[in-house]
Design a protein around this motif. Structure first.
Motif, short mmCIF file in Angstrom:
data_model
loop_
_atom_site.label_atom_id
_atom_site.label_comp_id
_atom_site.label_asym_id
_atom_site.label_seq_id
_atom_site.Cartn_x
_atom_site.Cartn_y
_atom_site.Cartn_z
N GLU A 256 0.81 5.75 0.06
CA GLU A 256 0.12 7.03 0.12
C GLU A 256 1.13 8.15 -0.06
OE1 GLU A 256 -0.53 8.24 4.65
OE2 GLU A 256 -1.43 6.28 4.18
N SER B 59 -3.52 7.64 -2.71
CA SER B 59 -3.61 6.59 -1.70
C SER B 59 -4.06 5.30 -2.36
CB SER B 59 -4.60 6.99 -0.60
OG SER B 59 -4.66 6.00 0.40
N GLU C 188 -4.46 1.02 -1.25
CA GLU C 188 -4.29 -0.04 -0.27
C GLU C 188 -3.47 -1.19 -0.88
OE1 GLU C 188 -5.05 -0.06 2.94
OE2 GLU C 188 -5.70 2.02 2.66
N SER D 221 -2.21 -1.54 6.37
CA SER D 221 -2.83 -0.21 6.40
C SER D 221 -2.74 0.42 7.79
CB SER D 221 -4.29 -0.30 5.95
OG SER D 221 -5.03 -1.18 6.79
N GLY E 258 0.84 -1.20 0.00
CA GLY E 258 0.00 0.00 0.00
C GLY E 258 0.87 1.24 0.00
#
Length: 419
Positions: free
Chosen positions: A224, A333, A335, A301, A222
């Motif tokens: 971001e 973002s 996941e 996460s 993931g």
């Protein structure tokens, strides 16, 4: 099912050298400077399209540039609407990157399909190979536009994103010959899509440590990204007392160290401050504003959330102490996603068939599979790269490893076609 081969089949060892030669040729489609710089909707992007189109035609596919800037090659079955398996990767690069990140996953499946064609093999399902336009997110503060378009998950705000010169993604696509208004129409039907496979260099040292040519990916991390804008007050560098300054650059420097401290003490979390811009950027003026990016990556996460909260708290503490105003904006973002069990098993069987070890490993880098997972099952095959180096002009694979990976993909597709 077979048909008469028109061309002589590739001999053992020839596939790997052909692959290297093609990737060398693609690397010349680049902006000037070290390594490969090929940004989304750039002149270098336009320059590489005829080359990839030729590879697609040699593999028996018909190439077409779609509304999102992807170059898509389809076999006759796919064009006729039959159930279709998708392969591919991205054509774009980072600034001064290497030859293999992304482009390997375009050239290799096309070569595998060409080799199967020369051997007289016809697959009983449709095939698409996609050279995604944008995966790196370098030119625009958004990413995975091409794969999100296929998955039907592009959002309108992505087209408002602007590059450093103020050109919007919408305008760049139009100038490139695409029609952004038609992007909703290119979303694939999940019921008609059999899966998605991407071949990619590992971008890490694990395969080299194991002395394995290829590895089977279990999941993709993931990611971001955040844009931090730090505002202070400009002033004369010679007349403003040190204790009266609101220097945005000094504050940003302290923040970069604070971010690194959070990353260093948090397990399974990595990140980077990769871009920093100073205004007014003059030799004798106290910096009034600094904008920088923060990227965080983790397979969990919750770990990423905890890291984000720790980073944000550290930034706010520095800003308050130095009398600075701070704004943090999330720009991207995604996941973590898992690869499909059936594809991992099929890749293992293909590796065994061609005499390669078939160990599994996790991907710490993001890939188009992050978006494609919303459409269909995904799988990834990693190829060993020298010193685990990526996003660098010295990025390298061997012809032998390229040959092994190509034959794994050939075996994988043949197994899919067996009753």
């Amino acid at each position: 099912m077979t048909e008469t081969a028109v061309h002589t089949a590739f001999s053992q060892g020839e596939l790997g050298q052909v692959l290297i030669d093609r990737l060398d040729e693609a690397a010349r489609c680049s902006a000037p400077g070290p390594g490969v710089t090929r940004l989304f909707c750039s002149q270098a992007h336009h320059q590489v399209l005829p080359l990839i189109s030729r590879w697609m035609e040699q593999a028996g596919l018909t190439p077409q540039l779609d509304a999102a800037g992807n170059l898509v090659g389809r076999c006759p079955k796919a064009q006729a609407g039959e159930k279709t398996f998708i392969l591919g990767s991205h054509q774009d690069s980072v600034i001064e990157g290497g030859k293999y990140d992304g482009m390997l996953g375009v050239a290799l499946p096309l070569l595998a399909l060409e080799a199967l064609k020369r051997e007289g093999m016809t697959l009983p399902f449709g095939i698409e190979v996609v050279a995604f336009g944008d995966e790196e997110g370098v030119r625009f503060p958004t990413t995975l536009v091409g794969s999100k378009a296929l998955a039907g998950s592009v959002t309108p705000d992505q087209f408002e994103a602007q590059d450093s010169e103020g050109t919007s993604l919408q305008d760049a696509l139009i100038a490139f010959g695409c029609s952004p208004d038609d992007i909703p129409d290119i979303a694939r039907d999940p019921a008609n899509t059999l899966g998605f496979l991407e071949v990619h260099i590992e971008q890490g040292p694990v395969l080299e440590q194991r002395d394995h040519a290829v590895g089977i990916v279990t999941a993709i991390t993931g990611i971001e990204r955040h844009k931090v804008t730090l505002s202070g007050k400009a002033g004369h560098a010679g007349t403003t007392p040190m204790d009266m300054r609101h220097d945005a650059l000094v504050g940003a420097a302290e923040m970069v160290l604070a971010i690194d401290s959070v990353l260093q003490r948090t397990d399974e979390l990595v990140g980077v401050v990769g871009r920093l811009e100073v205004h007014p950027n003059a030799v004798n003026v106290i910096p009034a504003q600094v904008t920088f990016t923060v990227e965080l990556r983790s397979p969990e996460s919750a770990t990423r959330q905890d890291g984000r909260e720790a980073v944000t708290a550290a930034l706010e503490t520095v800003a308050k102490r130095r009398g600075l105003t701070i704004n943090v904006e999330n720009t991207y973002s995604a996941e973590a996603v898992a690869c499909a069990d059936w594809m991992m098993t099929a890749l293992e069987q293909a590796c065994i068939q061609v005499g390669q070890p078939a160990e599994r490993l996790f991907s710490g880098a993001g890939h188009d599979g992050l978006a494609m997972q919303a459409l269909t099952d995904i799988g990834m095959l990693f190829v060993r790269c020298k010193d685990g180096l990526s996003h660098h002009p010295d990025e390298a694979i061997t012809a032998e490893d390229g040959e092994s990976a190509t034959r794994v993909v050939m075996a994988f597709l043949q197994q899919m076609g067996e009753p």
